[in-house]
Design a protein around this motif. Structure first.
Motif, mmCIF file in Angstrom:
data_model
loop_
_atom_site.group_PDB
_atom_site.id
_atom_site.type_symbol
_atom_site.label_atom_id
_atom_site.label_comp_id
_atom_site.label_asym_id
_atom_site.label_seq_id
_atom_site.Cartn_x
_atom_site.Cartn_y
_atom_site.Cartn_z
ATOM 1 N N ASP A 283 11.548 -9.563 13.471
ATOM 2 C CA ASP A 283 10.590 -10.661 13.557
ATOM 3 C C ASP A 283 9.562 -10.560 12.433
ATOM 4 O O ASP A 283 9.448 -9.523 11.764
ATOM 5 C CB ASP A 283 9.916 -10.704 14.932
ATOM 6 N N PRO A 284 8.801 -11.628 12.194
ATOM 7 C CA PRO A 284 7.821 -11.603 11.103
ATOM 8 C C PRO A 284 6.801 -10.479 11.218
ATOM 9 O O PRO A 284 6.359 -9.942 10.200
ATOM 10 C CB PRO A 284 7.157 -12.987 11.211
ATOM 11 N N ALA A 285 6.411 -10.120 12.448
ATOM 12 C CA ALA A 285 5.427 -9.048 12.606
ATOM 13 C C ALA A 285 5.964 -7.719 12.063
ATOM 14 O O ALA A 285 5.220 -6.937 11.452
ATOM 15 C CB ALA A 285 5.046 -8.903 14.080
ATOM 16 N N GLU A 286 7.251 -7.473 12.284
ATOM 17 C CA GLU A 286 7.862 -6.239 11.764
ATOM 18 C C GLU A 286 7.841 -6.230 10.246
ATOM 19 O O GLU A 286 7.541 -5.218 9.615
ATOM 20 C CB GLU A 286 9.296 -6.119 12.284
ATOM 21 N N LEU A 287 8.140 -7.380 9.638
ATOM 22 C CA LEU A 287 8.104 -7.462 8.170
ATOM 23 C C LEU A 287 6.683 -7.350 7.654
ATOM 24 O O LEU A 287 6.441 -6.731 6.607
ATOM 25 C CB LEU A 287 8.747 -8.764 7.707
ATOM 26 N N ALA A 288 5.715 -7.931 8.369
ATOM 27 C CA ALA A 288 4.326 -7.855 7.925
ATOM 28 C C ALA A 288 3.843 -6.407 7.896
ATOM 29 O O ALA A 288 3.187 -5.972 6.938
ATOM 30 C CB ALA A 288 3.438 -8.690 8.849
ATOM 31 N N ALA A 289 4.171 -5.633 8.938
ATOM 32 C CA ALA A 289 3.785 -4.224 8.964
ATOM 33 C C ALA A 289 4.453 -3.463 7.829
ATOM 34 O O ALA A 289 3.839 -2.591 7.201
ATOM 35 C CB ALA A 289 4.156 -3.607 10.310
ATOM 36 N N ALA A 290 5.709 -3.809 7.539
ATOM 37 C CA ALA A 290 6.429 -3.135 6.458
ATOM 38 C C ALA A 290 5.821 -3.470 5.096
ATOM 39 O O ALA A 290 5.708 -2.596 4.228
ATOM 40 C CB ALA A 290 7.902 -3.525 6.490
ATOM 41 N N VAL A 291 5.444 -4.725 4.897
ATOM 42 C CA VAL A 291 4.804 -5.103 3.635
ATOM 43 C C VAL A 291 3.537 -4.287 3.427
ATOM 44 O O VAL A 291 3.279 -3.779 2.319
ATOM 45 C CB VAL A 291 4.490 -6.613 3.626
ATOM 46 N N HIS A 292 2.743 -4.148 4.475
ATOM 47 C CA HIS A 292 1.495 -3.386 4.363
ATOM 48 C C HIS A 292 1.774 -1.932 3.991
ATOM 49 O O HIS A 292 1.161 -1.368 3.076
ATOM 50 C CB HIS A 292 0.740 -3.460 5.695
ATOM 51 N N ARG A 293 2.736 -1.308 4.678
ATOM 52 C CA ARG A 293 3.002 0.109 4.435
ATOM 53 C C ARG A 293 3.615 0.342 3.050
ATOM 54 O O ARG A 293 3.278 1.310 2.379
ATOM 55 C CB ARG A 293 3.918 0.670 5.528
ATOM 56 N N VAL A 294 4.523 -0.531 2.639
ATOM 57 C CA VAL A 294 5.159 -0.326 1.332
ATOM 58 C C VAL A 294 4.163 -0.610 0.207
ATOM 59 O O VAL A 294 4.160 0.084 -0.809
ATOM 60 C CB VAL A 294 6.423 -1.187 1.199
ATOM 61 N N TRP A 295 3.299 -1.616 0.391
ATOM 62 C CA TRP A 295 2.248 -1.841 -0.609
ATOM 63 C C TRP A 295 1.375 -0.604 -0.737
ATOM 64 O O TRP A 295 1.087 -0.148 -1.844
ATOM 65 C CB TRP A 295 1.388 -3.051 -0.203
ATOM 66 N N TRP A 296 0.957 -0.041 0.377
ATOM 67 C CA TRP A 296 0.108 1.153 0.338
ATOM 68 C C TRP A 296 0.857 2.332 -0.279
ATOM 69 O O TRP A 296 0.291 3.114 -1.052
ATOM 70 C CB TRP A 296 -0.345 1.507 1.758
ATOM 71 N N GLU A 297 2.113 2.451 0.051
ATOM 72 C CA GLU A 297 2.956 3.505 -0.526
ATOM 73 C C GLU A 297 2.985 3.394 -2.045
ATOM 74 O O GLU A 297 2.828 4.390 -2.762
ATOM 75 C CB GLU A 297 4.358 3.370 0.063
ATOM 76 N N ARG A 298 3.193 2.171 -2.558
ATOM 77 C CA ARG A 298 3.217 1.945 -3.998
ATOM 78 C C ARG A 298 1.854 2.225 -4.636
ATOM 79 O O ARG A 298 1.775 2.754 -5.747
ATOM 80 C CB ARG A 298 3.642 0.505 -4.308
ATOM 81 N N LEU A 299 0.787 1.872 -3.940
ATOM 82 C CA LEU A 299 -0.555 2.094 -4.474
ATOM 83 C C LEU A 299 -0.829 3.589 -4.653
ATOM 84 O O LEU A 299 -1.594 3.989 -5.541
ATOM 85 C CB LEU A 299 -1.588 1.477 -3.517
ATOM 86 N N ASN A 300 -0.212 4.407 -3.830
ATOM 87 C CA ASN A 300 -0.425 5.860 -3.866
ATOM 88 C C ASN A 300 0.739 6.624 -4.482
ATOM 89 O O ASN A 300 0.802 7.851 -4.363
ATOM 90 C CB ASN A 300 -0.662 6.377 -2.447
ATOM 91 N N ASP A 301 1.655 5.912 -5.132
ATOM 92 C CA ASP A 301 2.879 6.544 -5.634
ATOM 93 C C ASP A 301 2.777 6.804 -7.136
ATOM 94 O O ASP A 301 2.492 5.889 -7.908
ATOM 95 C CB ASP A 301 4.080 5.639 -5.343
ATOM 96 N N PHE A 302 3.044 8.048 -7.527
ATOM 97 C CA PHE A 302 2.964 8.440 -8.940
ATOM 98 C C PHE A 302 4.182 9.251 -9.364
ATOM 99 O O PHE A 302 4.106 10.083 -10.264
ATOM 100 C CB PHE A 302 1.681 9.262 -9.182
ATOM 101 N N TRP A 303 5.328 9.006 -8.714
ATOM 102 C CA TRP A 303 6.462 9.900 -8.929
ATOM 103 C C TRP A 303 6.949 9.888 -10.376
ATOM 104 O O TRP A 303 7.351 10.938 -10.915
ATOM 105 C CB TRP A 303 7.603 9.582 -7.964
ATOM 106 N N ILE A 304 6.902 8.736 -11.030
ATOM 107 C CA ILE A 304 7.383 8.675 -12.413
ATOM 108 C C ILE A 304 6.505 9.527 -13.314
ATOM 109 O O ILE A 304 7.004 10.279 -14.174
ATOM 110 C CB ILE A 304 7.424 7.218 -12.909
#
Length: 343
Positions: A283-304
C-alpha cells in the motif's frame, strides 16, 4: 586450454568441468564485466557457452549460503520467474569447491543490460511488476524453510552524529590526497554540502525498520538481463535476505531511474511504483515509509568515498557524481519523489 585463452585469475576450469556431465572440453574462459564483489567468466566449451561464477565476497561465499541461494533460484524458476539456476554436477551438487574457493556453473543467458533511460513507460511498469512478482514468489518459496521475521536485528537508521564524524575523516583524506584531481575537489564540495544537510535534517531521522520479507538484495541494472524489451534473467542473488521489501523497490528505482545530473525520472518512477504496488500487494503507506528510510540512508551513505579514501579502491568512483547529486536533489524535491512512489 590455449595459453592465450587463460586470464591471470582464471579458475581451475579443467578440474571444474570434470564434475559436470556433457559440458564438453574447455575452449576459452574470458572474464565478463567484473563486479565489485565476485568474479564471473564466459566459459566456452565444445558443447556450448556457460557462465562460471567464482564466489569471493566473504559474507556470502560460504557453501551453505550459496546453496540456499541456488535452491531459491531453482524454486523461482519453477514458478516462471526469469532466473538462471545453476547446473547440478554428476552428484547433484550446485556448488563446486576447488582450492578452497566456491564456484557455480550456470547456463549462459544471451542478453543486455538496460538502464531506466532505455525503458519506456511500459518498460518501467514491467520492471516494477517484475520486482513485485519476485517478492511475492520469494515469500512463497522461502516460507517453509526460513519464514521471514523482523528486519535484521531491528537495525536503527543511520546516526547523523556518526555520519558527521565520518565526513570529517573523509574530508581530511580528500584534502590531503596528492596529487589532487577533479574527483577530490568534487568529493570535498559534496562532503561539506552533506554536513550542512545533515545538520538541517537531523530531526527527520526515521524510526527502526518495520517487519521485512525476502528480497533479492541487489536489484539494479547490472543484475538484470534483457532480451529485447523483455527481462530474460535476474542474476547475482548473493545478497538474498530479509529486508523491508518496499525499501528494495525504492533503492532499485533510485538506481534505474537516476539521470546523469542526479535527478530521478519521476514519470517513469510513478509507472514503476504503481506496477510494483499492484504486484506486491503493497500500500502507499508502506512505500512512503520506504521512501523516508532510503532517503535518509542515502543522506548518510558514503560508501564510494570510503572505498576510495579508506581502502584505496577507485572502482566505484564513476558512480559518485550522479549518486551524490541525487541526495541533494531528493532532499529538495522530497514531496515530489514521495508522490511519485505513492500516487
Amino acid at each position: 586450454m590455449p595459453r592465450s585463452s587463460v586470464t591471470p585469475f582464471a579458475p581451475p576450469v579443467n578440474a571444474l568441468l570434470r564434475r559436470y556431465a556433457g559440458t564438453g572440453e574447455p575452449l576459452s574462459c574470458v572474464p565478463v564485466a567484473q563486479g565489485l564483489l565476485n568474479r564471473g567468466y564466459r566459459l566456452r566449451t565444445t558443447r556450448g557457452a556457460y557462465f562460471l561464477k567464482q564466489h569471493l565476497d566473504a559474507p556470502t561465499a560460504d557453501r551453505a549460503t550459496i546453496v540456499r541461494q541456488h535452491r531459491a533460484t531453482q524454486r523461482l524458476y519453477d514458478l516462471g520467474v526469469p532466473v538462471a539456476p545453476p547446473l547440478p554436477d554428476t552428484e547433484g551438487a550446485t556448488v563446486a569447491v576447488v582450492g578452497g574457493r566456491c564456484y557455480a556453473l550456470h547456463p549462459w543467458v544471451q542478453g543486455s543490460h538496460r538502464g531506466g533511460a532505455q525503458l519506456t513507460a511500459a518498460g518501467s511498469r514491467r520492471l516494477g511488476a517484475l520486482l513485485g512478482v519476485v517478492h511475492t514468489c520469494l515469500e512463497q518459496v522461502m516460507a517453509a524453510a526460513e519464514p521471514p521475521g523482523a528486519a535484521p536485528g531491528g537495525v536503527r537508521s543511520a546516526d547523523p552524529a556518526q555520519s558527521v564524524r565520518l565526513i570529517d575523516d573523509l574530508l581530511a583524506r580528500a584534502r590531503g590526497r596528492r596529487p589532487r584531481d577533479a574527483f577530490d575537489e568534487l568529493a570535498e564540495y559534496r562532503l561539506l554540502e552533506r554536513r550542512r544537510l545533515l545538520a538541517e535534517h537531523a530531526h527527520r531521522r526515521p524510526p527502526p525498520a518495520a517487519a521485512g520479507g525476502w528480497v533479492h538484495g541487489d536489484f539494479h541494472p547490472l543484475n538484470l538481463l534483457y532480451r529485447g524489451a523483455e527481462p530474460a534473467a535476474i542474476v547475482d542473488w548473493d545478497k538474498l535476505g530479509v529486508q523491508p521489501r518496499a525499501e528494495e523497490a525504492v533503492r532499485a528505482a533510485a538506481i534505474f531511474f537516476v539521470q546523469p545530473g542526479g535527478l530521478l525520472d519521476l514519470p517513469k518512477v510513478r509507472a514503476y511504483a504503481r506496477a510494483y504496488r499492484r504486484a506486491a500487494g503493497a500500500d502507499p503507506a508502506e512505500l512512503a515509509a520506504a521512501v523516508h528510510r532510503v532517503w535518509w540512508e542515502r543522506l548518510n551513505d558514503f560508501w564510494i568515498l570510503r572505498w576510495r579514501y579508506q581502502r584505496d579502491d577507485a572502482r566505484a568512483d564513476p558512480q559518485f557524481p550522479a549518486a551524490s547529486a541525487l541526495v541533494v536533489w531528493w532532499t529538495k524535491e522530497y514531496a515530489a519523489v514521495l508522490a511519485a512512489f505513492t500516487g
